[in-house]
Design a protein around this motif. Structure first.
Motif, PDB file in Angstrom:
ATOM      1  N   ASN A   1       5.980  -4.709  12.854  1.00 46.86           N
ATOM      2  CA  ASN A   1       4.940  -6.118  12.708  1.00 46.86           C
ATOM      3  C   ASN A   1       3.904  -5.999  11.547  1.00 46.86           C
ATOM      4  OD1 ASN A   1       3.794  -8.428  13.130  1.00 46.86           O
ATOM      5  ND2 ASN A   1       2.367  -7.635  14.607  1.00 46.86           N
ATOM      6  N   LEU A   2       3.135  -4.956  11.543  1.00 46.85           N
ATOM      7  CA  LEU A   2       2.289  -4.796  10.560  1.00 46.85           C
ATOM      8  C   LEU A   2       2.882  -4.578   9.435  1.00 46.85           C
ATOM      9  CD1 LEU A   2      -0.616  -3.079  12.312  1.00 46.85           C
ATOM     10  CD2 LEU A   2      -0.200  -5.346  12.125  1.00 46.85           C
ATOM     11  N   LEU A   3       3.670  -3.533   9.321  1.00 50.39           N
ATOM     12  CA  LEU A   3       4.840  -3.324   7.876  1.00 50.39           C
ATOM     13  C   LEU A   3       5.203  -4.391   7.259  1.00 50.39           C
ATOM     14  CD1 LEU A   3       4.646  -0.743   6.242  1.00 50.39           C
ATOM     15  CD2 LEU A   3       6.851  -0.188   7.117  1.00 50.39           C
TER      16      LEU A   3
ATOM     17  N   ALA B   1       7.023 -13.780   6.337  1.00 48.18           N
ATOM     18  CA  ALA B   1       7.029 -12.153   6.714  1.00 48.18           C
ATOM     19  C   ALA B   1       6.321 -12.028   7.940  1.00 48.18           C
ATOM     20  CB  ALA B   1       6.702 -11.617   5.590  1.00 48.18           C
ATOM     21  N   THR B   2       5.224 -12.755   8.246  1.00 46.08           N
ATOM     22  CA  THR B   2       4.435 -12.618   9.472  1.00 46.08           C
ATOM     23  C   THR B   2       5.195 -13.006  10.657  1.00 46.08           C
ATOM     24  OG1 THR B   2       2.233 -12.722   7.867  1.00 46.08           O
ATOM     25  CG2 THR B   2       2.183 -13.061  10.429  1.00 46.08           C
TER      26      THR B   2
ATOM     27  N   VAL C   1       4.374   0.463  21.018  1.00 45.45           N
ATOM     28  CA  VAL C   1       3.370   0.845  20.199  1.00 45.45           C
ATOM     29  C   VAL C   1       3.730   1.097  18.974  1.00 45.45           C
ATOM     30  CG1 VAL C   1       1.547   2.363  19.891  1.00 45.45           C
ATOM     31  CG2 VAL C   1       2.051   1.944  22.339  1.00 45.45           C
ATOM     32  N   VAL C   2       4.833   1.793  18.849  1.00 45.37           N
ATOM     33  CA  VAL C   2       5.377   1.992  17.211  1.00 45.37           C
ATOM     34  C   VAL C   2       6.022   0.632  16.762  1.00 45.37           C
ATOM     35  CG1 VAL C   2       7.374   3.341  16.064  1.00 45.37           C
ATOM     36  CG2 VAL C   2       6.402   4.196  18.074  1.00 45.37           C
ATOM     37  N   ALA C   3       6.833  -0.388  17.826  1.00 48.65           N
ATOM     38  CA  ALA C   3       7.106  -1.507  16.887  1.00 48.65           C
ATOM     39  C   ALA C   3       6.072  -2.244  16.540  1.00 48.65           C
ATOM     40  CB  ALA C   3       7.893  -2.146  18.231  1.00 48.65           C
ATOM     41  N   PHE C   4       5.038  -2.303  17.187  1.00 46.78           N
ATOM     42  CA  PHE C   4       3.573  -3.033  16.628  1.00 46.78           C
ATOM     43  C   PHE C   4       3.113  -2.854  15.513  1.00 46.78           C
ATOM     44  CE2 PHE C   4      -0.788  -3.992  16.330  1.00 46.78           C
ATOM     45  CZ  PHE C   4      -1.040  -5.365  16.806  1.00 46.78           C
ATOM     46  N   VAL C   5       2.982  -1.516  15.110  1.00 46.63           N
ATOM     47  CA  VAL C   5       2.524  -1.053  13.879  1.00 46.63           C
ATOM     48  C   VAL C   5       3.717  -0.849  12.659  1.00 46.63           C
ATOM     49  CG1 VAL C   5       1.499   0.683  12.740  1.00 46.63           C
ATOM     50  CG2 VAL C   5       0.682   0.329  14.928  1.00 46.63           C
ATOM     51  N   ALA C   6       4.899  -0.576  13.114  1.00 43.80           N
ATOM     52  CA  ALA C   6       5.876  -0.114  12.173  1.00 43.80           C
ATOM     53  C   ALA C   6       6.504  -1.425  11.642  1.00 43.80           C
ATOM     54  CB  ALA C   6       6.688   1.240  12.651  1.00 43.80           C
TER      55      ALA C   6
END
Length: 284
Positions: free
Chosen positions: A108-110, A201-202, A101-106
């Motif tokens: 990927n999205l960052l 980047a994506t 969950v942390v990896a998805f937001v911190a």
């Protein structure tokens, strides 16, 4: 009668050529006096201001982000429930899914955020602000990592119930979430700032999240040798190991503290690289 002889200049108005020059020659003109500069912005107040600004801007997308990240991790645990019965493998699945969950937001999205910010010229806005570069990176990273707290806690509790693991030491998440979030957010920010195009980047953010999924959720003993070495290089691995060890009947707190210390060191290093990448991108 008017005289045609030119008048002499009064001696009192003639400045000697050999007289003193510079500040000793007299008081400075008001037009040439320099005004004192404003004091340099401190790190902590600047960090708090950037954090609040980023948190308020991303607040609208909080519920979709939490839902997608949490649903993904819970779905992976349900799928793995038919393959893993219990023991060390179950602990690895629950710990890896929670940190995912942390990896998805911190991560990927960052990475996507900083990639789009660089491509659209948004870095010019932050470059004009009187804040240190570290405050921009840390503030954005902390804001994105804050979204992961409810989803991580919910995933860990759901996984513990699903695999019948003890809930006694889940307070370790208090250290695992910020340390893993700092390490992954620094990596995501660096990927977004160093990528020449937002599409790249994506792509890098997606690859990083996939690596966290495959190398974090799958038990380490089932991975081949070279893949295991890649797992050791992933910043989130040490947070996963610390959380997995806390599910033991008698946790080895010395080993858990070691994994958390390594995660903290990797977090400092990744945030330092992200700060350097921000300075490099802001001056171009």
């Amino acid at each position: 009668m008017t005289s045609i002889i030119p008048a002499r200049t009064a001696p009192s108005r003639v400045r000697p050529a050999s007289g003193p020059a510079g500040p000793e020659a007299g008081p400075a003109s008001p037009r040439t006096a320099q005004a004192p500069l404003a004091p340099r912005a401190r790190l902590l107040p600047s960090l708090a201001a950037v954090y609040r600004a980023q948190l308020s801007r991303a607040r609208v997308a909080r519920i979709p982000l939490l839902f997608v990240a949490t649903f993904q991790s819970v779905g992976i645990m349900i799928l793995m429930r038919g393959v893993v019965d219990g023991g060390a493998e179950a602990r690895a699945v629950v710990a890896g899914s929670s940190v995912l969950v942390v990896a998805f937001v911190a991560l990927n999205l960052l990475a996507q955020y900083f990639g789009q910010l660089r491509a659209s010229g948004g870095l010019d806005h932050y470059a004009t602000l009187p804040v240190p570069p570290a405050a921009v990176v840390l503030g954005a990273a902390a804001a994105y990592a804050s979204f992961t707290v409810p989803g991580t806690v919910f995933t860990a509790i759901t996984g513990s119930v699903l695999f019948q693991l003890p809930l006694t030491h889940l307070w370790v998440l208090v250290a695992v979430v910020p340390l893993s979030g700092a390490a992954l957010a620094g990596l995501g920010a660096a990927l977004g700032l160093l990528a020449p195009r937002p599409e790249l980047a994506t792509l890098l953010g997606q690859l990083g999240m996939s690596a966290a999924l495959l190398l974090g959720v799958l038990p380490a003993e089932r991975l081949p040798g070279p893949v295991g070495w890649a797992r050791d290089l992933l910043p989130s691995t040490y947070g996963v190991e610390a959380l997995a060890r806390s599910f033991d009947a008698r946790p080895d707190w010395g080993l858990i503290a070691f994994f958390l210390a390594v995660c903290a060191a990797v977090g400092v290093l990744s945030l330092a690289v992200a700060t350097w990448a921000y300075r490099r991108a802001a001056v171009r």
